[in-house]
Design an enzyme around this catalytic site. Structure first.
Site, PDB file in Angstrom:
ATOM      1  CE1 TYR A 123      -3.412  -2.663  -0.296  1.00 32.05           C
ATOM      2  CE2 TYR A 123      -4.447  -1.445   1.864  1.00 32.05           C
ATOM      3  CZ  TYR A 123      -4.366  -2.612   0.646  1.00 32.05           C
ATOM      4  OH  TYR A 123      -5.502  -3.165   0.606  1.00 32.05           O
ATOM      5  CE  LYS A 170       0.598 -18.749   0.775  1.00 32.86           C
ATOM      6  NZ  LYS A 170      -0.112 -19.924   1.244  1.00 32.86           N
ATOM      7  CG  ASP A 227      -7.973  -3.258   3.182  1.00 29.31           C
ATOM      8  OD1 ASP A 227      -9.007  -3.317   3.807  1.00 29.31           O
ATOM      9  OD2 ASP A 227      -7.696  -2.866   2.251  1.00 29.31           O
TER      10      ASP A 227
END
Ligand code: ATP
Length: 338
Positions: A123, A170, A227
């Site tokens: 972001y 991840k 998010d």
């Protein structure tokens, strides 16, 4: 006296802002916590009117306030909220998901908090076009990862919590970036021996939020995953209409609903104002903590109890199975507050 800046936003933003303004006036008049409310414009409407989604005068007013309440903005969200998060270093995005009575909730007894890193990841807007491809840069730093992990551990250790932190990433695929995030969180958790610390891959977390949401206490994760997971968590407890959020830095904080401007229902008086009302509750908690102000804490508690009481009686907006308008619901909450 607290100076509160209020961004009225786009879509359902003005309707939710009216609800919260009514509630703040009632608190000011009847509970005796003095509040100066400065309403400011930002978002698509401001962009059209002034050429800037976040006009300088708005930013100045926000910086001079003790805290900011922000209703959702539309297409220009990146220029408003993503900018404010980074400019004011509001590094911790706190998104609680709690089951209230009489909700279309997947299960009862859900009370979890997503602590989302708010300044890095995909972001940061570092995207490039290279020939016929597009490339986005993902930044994860040890500094930001440790800072958010510490915040998550502190929240997990609070009186009403279960002392458990789930670090979501991840790292089996994104070995460098998420590897660093997971390592940094693990190191920080070692300084909190009374906190149970576990790790979970983001896909497993998405599944477990549906399968056993009550097993989570505090989830700490990176910006993009946070998010997405927080919208999912909101739906698990009854929908975005009940989902508040806080963006917290060391010196300033901004409070906003998890959801966006919801243009499909704007102007119809059907939006659920709880998301913004409960965001204001989080603001009073933060002001109480920052200023060691028991009245502010008391106001936060009253707001939550008022929402709880109203929905317990089946007084609800359409999104959560009721028939009340935004204003009717708001007035019910205010009447229980005073
Ligand atoms: P963004 O990407 O900006 O978060 P979005 O496209 O995901 O926005 P939202 O505006 O967050 O969409 O909302 C998704 C849907 O959820 C809306 O279309 C609306 O129907 C519903 N919704 C969101 N907020 C509320 C609310 N406060 N009350 C009732 N329904 C809501």
């Amino acid at each position: 006296m607290y100076k509160i800046s209020l961004i009225t936003g786009d879509g359902i933003g003005p309707e939710l802002s009216e609800s919260v303004t009514d509630m703040l006036h009632a608190i000011n008049d009847k509970i005796g916590l003095k509040l100066e409310i400065n309403t400011v414009e930002a978002g698509d409407g401001a962009l059209k009117k002034t050429g800037k989604a976040l006009p300088d005068s708005t930013f100045d007013t926000i910086k001079k306030s003790d805290a900011c309440l922000k209703a959702p903005v539309g297409e220009s969200a990146a220029d408003v909220i993503v900018f404010l998060r980074r400019a004011l270093d509001l590094y911790a995005n706190i998104r609680p998901a709690k089951s209230y009575p009489n909700m279309p909730s997947l299960k009862e007894n859900i009370d979890l908090v997503i602590v989302r890193e708010n300044t890095e990841d995909l972001y940061t807007g570092m995207e490039f076009e290279v020939g016929n491809s597009a490339v986005a840069l993902r930044t994860i730093s040890e500094y930001a990862s440790k800072r958010i992990a510490k915040y998550a551990c502190i929240i997990a250790g609070q009186r009403n919590r279960q002392r458990k932190v789930t670090c979501v990433h991840k790292s089996n695929v994104m070995r460098k970036t998420d590897g660093l995030f997971a390592r940094s969180c693990t190191q920080v958790a070692n300084d909190f021996p009374d906190i149970t610390f576990e790790q979970m891959y983001v896909d497993a977390c998405a599944m477990n939020l549906i399968r056993q949401p009550e097993s989570f206490d505090v989830i700490v994760t990176t910006n993009l995953f946070g998010d997405i997971l927080s919208d999912e968590a909101a739906q698990v407890v009854g929908g975005l209409g009940m989902a508040p959020a806080a963006n917290i830095g060391d010196n300033f904080a901004l409070f906003e609903p998890v959801h966006g401007a919801a243009f499909d229902i704007a102007g119809k008086q059907v939006a659920n104002p709880s998301s913004f009302i409960l965001s204001a509750k989080m603001m009073f908690e933060w002001l109480g903590m920052k200023n060691n102000d028991s009245t502010s804490f008391e106001v936060a508690k009253k707001i939550e109890e008022a929402v709880y009481c109203v929905v317990s009686k089946g007084i609800k907006t359409k999104d959560i199975g009721g028939d009340k308008t935004t204003q009717e619901f708001t007035q019910q909450v205010i009447s229980k507050l005073i």
